[in-house]
Design an enzyme around this catalytic site. Sequence first.
Site, PDB file in Angstrom:
ATOM      1  N   HIS A 123       0.823  -1.208   0.000  1.00  0.00           N
ATOM      2  CA  HIS A 123       0.000   0.000   0.000  1.00  0.00           C
ATOM      3  C   HIS A 123       0.860   1.262   0.000  1.00  0.00           C
ATOM      4  O   HIS A 123       1.837   1.377   0.729  1.00  0.00           O
ATOM      5  CB  HIS A 123      -0.935   0.006   1.213  1.00  0.00           C
ATOM      6  CG  HIS A 123      -0.215  -0.112   2.529  1.00  0.00           C
ATOM      7  ND1 HIS A 123       0.320   0.962   3.195  1.00  0.00           N
ATOM      8  CD2 HIS A 123       0.065  -1.197   3.284  1.00  0.00           C
ATOM      9  CE1 HIS A 123       0.892   0.567   4.309  1.00  0.00           C
ATOM     10  NE2 HIS A 123       0.758  -0.744   4.396  1.00  0.00           N
ATOM     11  N   HIS A 144      11.360  -3.484 -12.505  1.00  0.00           N
ATOM     12  CA  HIS A 144      10.909  -4.876 -12.546  1.00  0.00           C
ATOM     13  C   HIS A 144      10.883  -5.420 -11.123  1.00  0.00           C
ATOM     14  O   HIS A 144      11.924  -5.489 -10.460  1.00  0.00           O
ATOM     15  CB  HIS A 144      11.869  -5.693 -13.418  1.00  0.00           C
ATOM     16  CG  HIS A 144      11.488  -7.133 -13.569  1.00  0.00           C
ATOM     17  ND1 HIS A 144      12.218  -8.003 -14.360  1.00  0.00           N
ATOM     18  CD2 HIS A 144      10.479  -7.875 -13.049  1.00  0.00           C
ATOM     19  CE1 HIS A 144      11.667  -9.208 -14.310  1.00  0.00           C
ATOM     20  NE2 HIS A 144      10.612  -9.158 -13.511  1.00  0.00           N
TER      21      HIS A 144
END
Length: 230
Positions: free
Chosen positions: A155, A164
């Site tokens: 979050h 990546h």
Amino acid sequence: MHIQATGNVYRAKAVTGIKTVTDILMFGAGGHAAAVSDVIRDIEDFNISGVIDDSPSLQGKCLFGSTVIGGRQQLYMNGLDTMAIFLGIGDNLTRARIARSLGGREFPVLVHPTAHIGTNVSLGEGTVVMPRAIIENGARVGAHCIINNGAVVGHGSVVGDYSHVSGNAVLAGGVNLGERCLIGIGGCVLPNVAIGQDSIVSAGSVANRSAPERHYIMSPGSRIFRRFEK
């Protein structure tokens, strides 16, 4: 679910409010392109209409259910010059360079139907979210990123462009990754840690403190080493 995206988001029709299309060009013919082609296959009414790769030896071959039609010069031919493109390039620096050279084209956002996308998530153009990945409430993922199989973006975290997050890697809440970062397979970045651009958290390592740009972070002890300058 509320996705803010700089490119069209393509996912299974069952997900309300997310666009589906029929045709896309795949740029690249390697392993990452193969993995992305599986994501595309699992999205309803989606089709790879051609593969673009600069290797002359691949021209005319059948890959991912389509044909390698030539190198990047083909992107400017009639009928292809307005078609959406996905960059199936695993290397961050190469993907960034090609994306910049193709400015102005449509780069879709691909989200596998099994991925979980939380509320108020932002996804940049050309990003792929692979099977069983989780992106939690308020996270922001930049352009042309790879959120690989089973990865977690916590979050409020930020993932910089061309980065990546590898398979089963975890970014805890409030993490900030710079551009072109690589979090290796099973790597973990602890809450509120910032990783500078072009840095790498090696596979299975835990980053428990922030690191500047162009550094390696390796366990045990979250050791930080400066990357070799090219």
